[in-house]
Write a protein that holds these residues in place. Structure first.
Motif, PDB file in Angstrom:
ATOM      1  N   PRO A   1      13.136  30.520   2.704  1.00 17.96           N
ATOM      2  CA  PRO A   1      12.158  31.390   3.603  1.00 17.96           C
ATOM      3  C   PRO A   1      12.477  32.734   3.720  1.00 17.96           C
ATOM      4  O   PRO A   1      13.660  33.221   3.582  1.00 17.96           O
ATOM      5  CB  PRO A   1      12.205  30.809   4.721  1.00 17.96           C
ATOM      6  CG  PRO A   1      13.536  29.799   4.976  1.00 17.96           C
ATOM      7  CD  PRO A   1      13.902  29.729   3.594  1.00 17.96           C
TER       8      PRO A   1
ATOM      9  N   PHE B   1      11.649  34.655   6.032  1.00 20.95           N
ATOM     10  CA  PHE B   1      12.100  34.952   7.275  1.00 20.95           C
ATOM     11  C   PHE B   1      13.798  34.662   7.322  1.00 20.95           C
ATOM     12  O   PHE B   1      14.497  35.541   8.011  1.00 20.95           O
ATOM     13  CB  PHE B   1      11.410  34.031   8.303  1.00 20.95           C
ATOM     14  CG  PHE B   1      11.722  34.312   9.791  1.00 20.95           C
ATOM     15  CD1 PHE B   1      12.182  35.497  10.164  1.00 20.95           C
ATOM     16  CD2 PHE B   1      11.526  33.293  10.662  1.00 20.95           C
ATOM     17  CE1 PHE B   1      12.485  35.677  11.716  1.00 20.95           C
ATOM     18  CE2 PHE B   1      11.917  33.298  11.895  1.00 20.95           C
ATOM     19  CZ  PHE B   1      12.427  34.651  12.330  1.00 20.95           C
ATOM     20  N   GLY B   2      14.235  33.945   6.557  1.00 21.09           N
ATOM     21  CA  GLY B   2      15.511  33.472   6.569  1.00 21.09           C
ATOM     22  C   GLY B   2      16.368  34.450   5.976  1.00 21.09           C
ATOM     23  O   GLY B   2      17.317  35.067   6.387  1.00 21.09           O
TER      24      GLY B   2
ATOM     25  N   LEU C   1      21.812  40.046  10.171  1.00 15.45           N
ATOM     26  CA  LEU C   1      23.018  39.893  10.628  1.00 15.45           C
ATOM     27  C   LEU C   1      24.222  40.463   9.628  1.00 15.45           C
ATOM     28  O   LEU C   1      25.237  40.771  10.438  1.00 15.45           O
ATOM     29  CB  LEU C   1      23.299  38.560  10.850  1.00 15.45           C
ATOM     30  CG  LEU C   1      22.626  37.836  12.272  1.00 15.45           C
ATOM     31  CD1 LEU C   1      23.215  36.467  12.696  1.00 15.45           C
ATOM     32  CD2 LEU C   1      23.227  38.831  13.514  1.00 15.45           C
TER      33      LEU C   1
ATOM     34  N   LEU D   1      26.726  42.201  21.238  1.00 16.24           N
ATOM     35  CA  LEU D   1      26.419  42.941  20.015  1.00 16.24           C
ATOM     36  C   LEU D   1      28.175  43.308  19.661  1.00 16.24           C
ATOM     37  O   LEU D   1      28.626  44.018  20.250  1.00 16.24           O
ATOM     38  CB  LEU D   1      25.644  43.915  20.130  1.00 16.24           C
ATOM     39  CG  LEU D   1      25.596  44.915  18.549  1.00 16.24           C
ATOM     40  CD1 LEU D   1      24.836  43.717  17.613  1.00 16.24           C
ATOM     41  CD2 LEU D   1      24.385  45.883  18.681  1.00 16.24           C
TER      42      LEU D   1
ATOM     43  N   GLN E   1      30.738  41.675  19.123  1.00 18.71           N
ATOM     44  CA  GLN E   1      31.508  40.640  19.354  1.00 18.71           C
ATOM     45  C   GLN E   1      31.872  39.739  18.436  1.00 18.71           C
ATOM     46  O   GLN E   1      30.996  39.370  17.826  1.00 18.71           O
ATOM     47  CB  GLN E   1      31.416  40.108  20.871  1.00 18.71           C
ATOM     48  CG  GLN E   1      32.146  39.058  21.215  1.00 18.71           C
ATOM     49  CD  GLN E   1      31.825  38.284  22.480  1.00 18.71           C
ATOM     50  OE1 GLN E   1      31.061  39.136  23.471  1.00 18.71           O
ATOM     51  NE2 GLN E   1      32.065  37.061  22.485  1.00 18.71           N
TER      52      GLN E   1
ATOM     53  N   ILE F   1      16.209  30.102  13.961  1.00 17.80           N
ATOM     54  CA  ILE F   1      16.303  31.694  13.306  1.00 17.80           C
ATOM     55  C   ILE F   1      16.153  32.646  14.440  1.00 17.80           C
ATOM     56  O   ILE F   1      16.785  33.686  14.600  1.00 17.80           O
ATOM     57  CB  ILE F   1      15.603  31.661  12.005  1.00 17.80           C
ATOM     58  CG1 ILE F   1      15.993  30.524  10.893  1.00 17.80           C
ATOM     59  CG2 ILE F   1      15.716  33.339  11.460  1.00 17.80           C
ATOM     60  CD1 ILE F   1      15.009  30.855   9.737  1.00 17.80           C
ATOM     61  N   LEU F   2      14.850  32.303  15.086  1.00 22.64           N
ATOM     62  CA  LEU F   2      14.271  33.403  16.018  1.00 22.64           C
ATOM     63  C   LEU F   2      15.273  33.385  17.264  1.00 22.64           C
ATOM     64  O   LEU F   2      15.690  34.687  17.551  1.00 22.64           O
ATOM     65  CB  LEU F   2      13.038  33.033  16.480  1.00 22.64           C
ATOM     66  CG  LEU F   2      12.045  34.098  17.262  1.00 22.64           C
ATOM     67  CD1 LEU F   2      12.150  35.426  16.258  1.00 22.64           C
ATOM     68  CD2 LEU F   2      10.855  33.586  17.741  1.00 22.64           C
TER      69      LEU F   2
ATOM     70  N   LEU G   1      18.687  35.177  16.149  1.00 26.46           N
ATOM     71  CA  LEU G   1      18.200  36.731  16.269  1.00 26.46           C
ATOM     72  C   LEU G   1      18.397  37.415  17.504  1.00 26.46           C
ATOM     73  O   LEU G   1      18.878  38.572  17.473  1.00 26.46           O
ATOM     74  CB  LEU G   1      16.937  36.896  15.500  1.00 26.46           C
ATOM     75  CG  LEU G   1      16.847  36.860  13.851  1.00 26.46           C
ATOM     76  CD1 LEU G   1      15.722  36.870  13.538  1.00 26.46           C
ATOM     77  CD2 LEU G   1      17.649  37.937  13.379  1.00 26.46           C
TER      78      LEU G   1
ATOM     79  N   PHE H   1      22.145  37.201  18.681  1.00 31.26           N
ATOM     80  CA  PHE H   1      23.080  37.667  17.782  1.00 31.26           C
ATOM     81  C   PHE H   1      23.924  36.371  17.585  1.00 31.26           C
ATOM     82  O   PHE H   1      25.309  36.734  17.307  1.00 31.26           O
ATOM     83  CB  PHE H   1      23.863  38.825  18.136  1.00 31.26           C
ATOM     84  CG  PHE H   1      22.993  40.134  18.191  1.00 31.26           C
ATOM     85  CD1 PHE H   1      22.962  40.603  16.896  1.00 31.26           C
ATOM     86  CD2 PHE H   1      22.236  40.593  19.046  1.00 31.26           C
ATOM     87  CE1 PHE H   1      22.086  41.909  16.890  1.00 31.26           C
ATOM     88  CE2 PHE H   1      21.560  41.680  19.217  1.00 31.26           C
ATOM     89  CZ  PHE H   1      21.381  42.273  18.005  1.00 31.26           C
TER      90      PHE H   1
ATOM     91  N   TRP I   1      25.128  34.017  15.059  1.00 26.67           N
ATOM     92  CA  TRP I   1      25.234  33.588  13.449  1.00 26.67           C
ATOM     93  C   TRP I   1      24.979  32.182  13.269  1.00 26.67           C
ATOM     94  O   TRP I   1      24.285  31.752  12.530  1.00 26.67           O
ATOM     95  CB  TRP I   1      26.776  33.820  13.112  1.00 26.67           C
ATOM     96  CG  TRP I   1      26.795  34.946  12.449  1.00 26.67           C
ATOM     97  CD1 TRP I   1      27.834  35.909  12.976  1.00 26.67           C
ATOM     98  CD2 TRP I   1      26.393  35.495  11.183  1.00 26.67           C
ATOM     99  NE1 TRP I   1      27.642  37.067  12.099  1.00 26.67           N
ATOM    100  CE2 TRP I   1      26.811  36.969  10.802  1.00 26.67           C
ATOM    101  CE3 TRP I   1      25.521  34.859  10.126  1.00 26.67           C
ATOM    102  CZ2 TRP I   1      26.808  37.371   9.561  1.00 26.67           C
ATOM    103  CZ3 TRP I   1      25.536  35.640   9.023  1.00 26.67           C
ATOM    104  CH2 TRP I   1      25.872  36.700   8.830  1.00 26.67           C
TER     105      TRP I   1
ATOM    106  N   ILE J   1      21.275  30.856  13.271  1.00 20.75           N
ATOM    107  CA  ILE J   1      20.505  31.389  12.266  1.00 20.75           C
ATOM    108  C   ILE J   1      21.070  30.702  10.959  1.00 20.75           C
ATOM    109  O   ILE J   1      19.846  30.355  10.180  1.00 20.75           O
ATOM    110  CB  ILE J   1      20.834  32.961  11.905  1.00 20.75           C
ATOM    111  CG1 ILE J   1      20.374  33.825  13.110  1.00 20.75           C
ATOM    112  CG2 ILE J   1      20.230  33.469  10.715  1.00 20.75           C
ATOM    113  CD1 ILE J   1      20.408  35.188  13.013  1.00 20.75           C
ATOM    114  N   LEU J   2      22.086  30.499  10.716  1.00 23.00           N
ATOM    115  CA  LEU J   2      22.454  29.750   9.486  1.00 23.00           C
ATOM    116  C   LEU J   2      21.830  28.179   9.355  1.00 23.00           C
ATOM    117  O   LEU J   2      21.455  27.775   8.377  1.00 23.00           O
ATOM    118  CB  LEU J   2      24.196  29.680   9.204  1.00 23.00           C
ATOM    119  CG  LEU J   2      24.631  31.213   8.781  1.00 23.00           C
ATOM    120  CD1 LEU J   2      26.164  31.006   8.835  1.00 23.00           C
ATOM    121  CD2 LEU J   2      24.194  31.462   7.346  1.00 23.00           C
TER     122      LEU J   2
ATOM    123  N   VAL K   1      18.292  28.507   8.722  1.00 18.22           N
ATOM    124  CA  VAL K   1      17.953  29.001   7.194  1.00 18.22           C
ATOM    125  C   VAL K   1      18.461  27.780   6.106  1.00 18.22           C
ATOM    126  O   VAL K   1      17.742  27.350   5.243  1.00 18.22           O
ATOM    127  CB  VAL K   1      18.742  30.183   6.711  1.00 18.22           C
ATOM    128  CG1 VAL K   1      18.425  30.606   5.384  1.00 18.22           C
ATOM    129  CG2 VAL K   1      18.188  31.453   7.637  1.00 18.22           C
TER     130      VAL K   1
END
Lengths: 228, 220
Positions: free
Chosen positions: A73, A75-76, A83, B4, B6, B176-177, B180, B183, B185, B188-189, B192
Motif C-alpha cells: 500500500p 500509505f505503508g 519512520l 521522538l 527514543q 499504520i496511522l 505514525l 512513533f 515502529w 506500523i510494520l 504494512v
C-alpha cells in the motif's frame, strides 16, 4: 452550518489566500514534490530500463516489479519512509520522507513501461534499420525510442497521477501539500477546509491525467497515429 | 508514551502477543471492506459491461466516467463523500467500489472481445442461440481475463483500505496511522506487512480460481 456555507467561510479567510497555509503555498508544495519525485525516479531508472529494453532482457523483472508495487500500500510505503528518515535524523514536517516514498512509487511504472515499450518495437523494424546502415546508437535514438515514446509517456502519466494522489497522504506523516487541508479538515471537523482541499486535490489529479494524456498523444510519431 | 528519538526495538513481539485480538478484529474489517467493495464493484461492472457490449458507442463514455473516478485520489474521494453520506463504512465502500469499476469493466470487455471469431462461428454452426453462445462459449473463454481484472482490483483495494483509517476504519491501516502518531515502529510494520500478506494471499487465491475455471488452458 451547511457544507456550502462552511466552504464560503473557509474561502473568505485571509489565511486561505496568503501565508504558509494558503492554497498557493500548499499547491506549490504539492506540485514541486510530485515533479521532483518523477524527475528523480526517471534519472534513477530510465538508463537501466532503456538498456534492458535495447538488449531485450528484463521483462520478467518488470512484471514482478509491477506486481510487488501493487501489493504494497502506498500509505505503508509512506509510513515506513517516514519512520526510517526520522530514525536517521530527518526533522518531522520536512518533505524528505514523502519525496523518498514518491520516488519509490514512481519508479516501477516508468521502468516497466520503458522496458516494455522498447521491446514492443518489431524485430523486423530494427533489422531493417541495421540493414540501412544505422549504428546501434542511431537504432536506439532514431527508431526504438521514438517508437516506444507513447508507452514511455504512459508510464510517466501513471507514475505522476499516482504520485499526486500519494502526495496527498503526505499530510498523514506530518508534511504539507494539499492533503493538509483534508487531514486538518477531518481532525478539526472543518467541513469547508475538508471540501476545498478535496476539490483541489481532485482537480489537480484530473489536470495531471488530462495534460499527460495530451502529451502522450503528441509524442506518438505521426506514422503510428490512428488514421482519421 | 514513546518520545521522538527514543530507541525502541524494531519489532516489539510482546505488543503483538498482547494485541492478537485486535489484530484479528482488524483483519476481519480489512477483509470485509475489501470483499464488499469488490463484490459490489463486480455487480455494477457486469451490468455496465453488458451495456457496453450491447451498445458499442457507450463503451467510451463508460470508460471515461469510471476513469475519472479512478483518477481522484482516495483521500479526496472520502472527503468529498462526507457531506453526502457522513463518516462511516458506507463512505468507504462507495469510494473503494468506484475504484474497482474501471479495472473490472476493461477486463470484462477485453475478455469477451478476445474470444476468437472462429469459436463464435463454430458455436453458431452447432446451433447455439445468441444467449447460449454468450453464456456457454464467450463467458467461460473470457474467464481468465475477467479474473485477472478481479485480481488487480482486489489487490488495489486491499492497499486502499488502509487509507480508510482517516474515516475511523482502516483495517490494518488503523495500525499504520496509530503507529505514525505515536512513533511506534512495531505497529506500523504490523499494519504494512499484514496488508501485503493479505493482498498476496488473495492474489494467489484468484490465481488458483483462474486455473480451476479454465482447465483447457492447463495443457498449453
Amino acid at each position: 452550518m451547511t457544507t456550502w456555507e462552511s466552504v464560503q467561510e473557509f474561502l473568505s479567510e485571509p489565511t486561505t489566500w496568503s501565508g504558509p497555509d494558503s492554497i498557493w503555498a500548499r499547491l506549490g508544495e504539492h506540485i514541486w514534490v510530485s515533479v521532483a519525485a518523477v524527475i528523480i525516479a526517471g534519472i534513477l531508472v530510465l538508463p537501466l530500463a532503456v538498456w534492458l529494453g535495447h538488449i531485450r532482457h528484463g521483462s520478467g523483472i518488470a512484471t514482478a516489479l509491477v506486481n510487488i508495487g501493487r501489493a504494497v500500500p502506498s500509505f505503508g510505503i509512506l509510513a515506513i519512509a517516514f519512520l526510517v528518515l526520522v530514525q536517521m535524523g530527518a526533522g518531522v514536517g520536512e518533505p524528505w520522507a514523502v519525496l523518498v516514498a514518491l520516488v519509490a512509487l514512481a519508479a516501477p511504472p516508468m521502468f516497466t513501461n520503458t522496458v516494455a515499450g522498447i521491446q514492443a518495437v518489431q524485430p523486423a523494424t530494427i533489422e531493417s534499420a541495421r540493414g540501412m546502415g544505422l549504428t546501434e546508437r542511431e537504432v536506439l535514438t532514431g527508431v526504438e525510442l521514438p517508437l516506444s515514446a507513447p508507452l514511455m509517456m504512459e508510464g510517466l502519466r501513471i507514475a505522476f497521477v499516482q504520485v499526486i494522489a500519494t502526495a496527498t497522504l503526505g499530510a498523514l506523516v506530518a508534511w504539507g501539500g494539499l492533503g493538509r487541508y483534508i487531514v486538518d479538515g477531518f481532525a478539526q471537523q472543518d467541513m469547508g477546509k475538508l471540501i476545498v482541499g478535496a476539490v483541489l486535490v481532485g482537480l489537480l489529479a484530473i489536470a495531471a491525467e488530462l495534460g499527460l494524456s495530451a502529451m502522450q498523444r503528441a509524442t506518438t510519431p505521426r506514422g503510428m497515429r490512428p488514421a482519421r | 508514551m514513546r518520545v521522538l528519538g527514543q530507541t525502541s526495538p524494531l519489532v516489539d513481539w510482546d505488543w503483538i502477543g498482547r494485541n492478537l485480538d485486535q489484530i484479528a478484529d482488524r483483519t476481519w474489517q480489512h477483509l470485509s471492506l475489501t470483499a464488499v467493495s469488490v463484490g459490489i464493484g463486480l455487480v455494477i461492472s457486469v451490468a455496465l459491461a453488458i451495456v457496453a457490449l450491447r451498445w458499442r458507442w457507450s463503451y467510451t463514455p463508460i470508460t471515461w466516467v469510471t476513469g475519472l473516478l479512478y483518477t481522484i485520489p482516495s483521500l479526496a474521494l472520502f472527503a468529498l463523500l462526507v457531506p453526502v453520506v457522513g463518516l462511516n463504512a458506507t463512505n468507504a465502500v462507495i469510494a473503494l467500489t468506484s475504484y474497482t469499476l474501471l479495472i473490472i469493466i476493461r477486463n470484462l470487455v477485453a475478455g469477451i472481445d478476445g474470444v476468437p471469431e472462429a469459436v463464435l462461428e463454430a458455436a453458431d454452426g452447432m446451433g447455439y442461440t445468441r444467449r447460449a453462445r454468450f453464456w456457454k462459449m464467450e463467458v467461460p473463454l473470457a474467464l481468465p481475463v475477467i479474473i485477472a481484472g478481479l485480481r488487480i482490483a482486489t489487490v488495489t483495494t486491499v492497499g486502499l483500505v488502509t487509507v480508510t483509517a482517516v474515516l475511523g476504519l482502516g483495517g490494518y491501516g488503523y495500525f499504520i496511522l496509530r503507529g505514525l502518531n505515536t512513533f511506534f515502529w512495531t505497529q506500523i510494520l504490523v499494519g504494512v506487512v499484514l496488508s501485503v500478506v493479505l493482498a498476496t494471499i488473495l492474489d494467489i487465491g484468484f490465481l488458483f480460481l483462474q486455473k480451476a475455471l479454465s482447465p483447457w488452458a492447463r495443457r498449453a
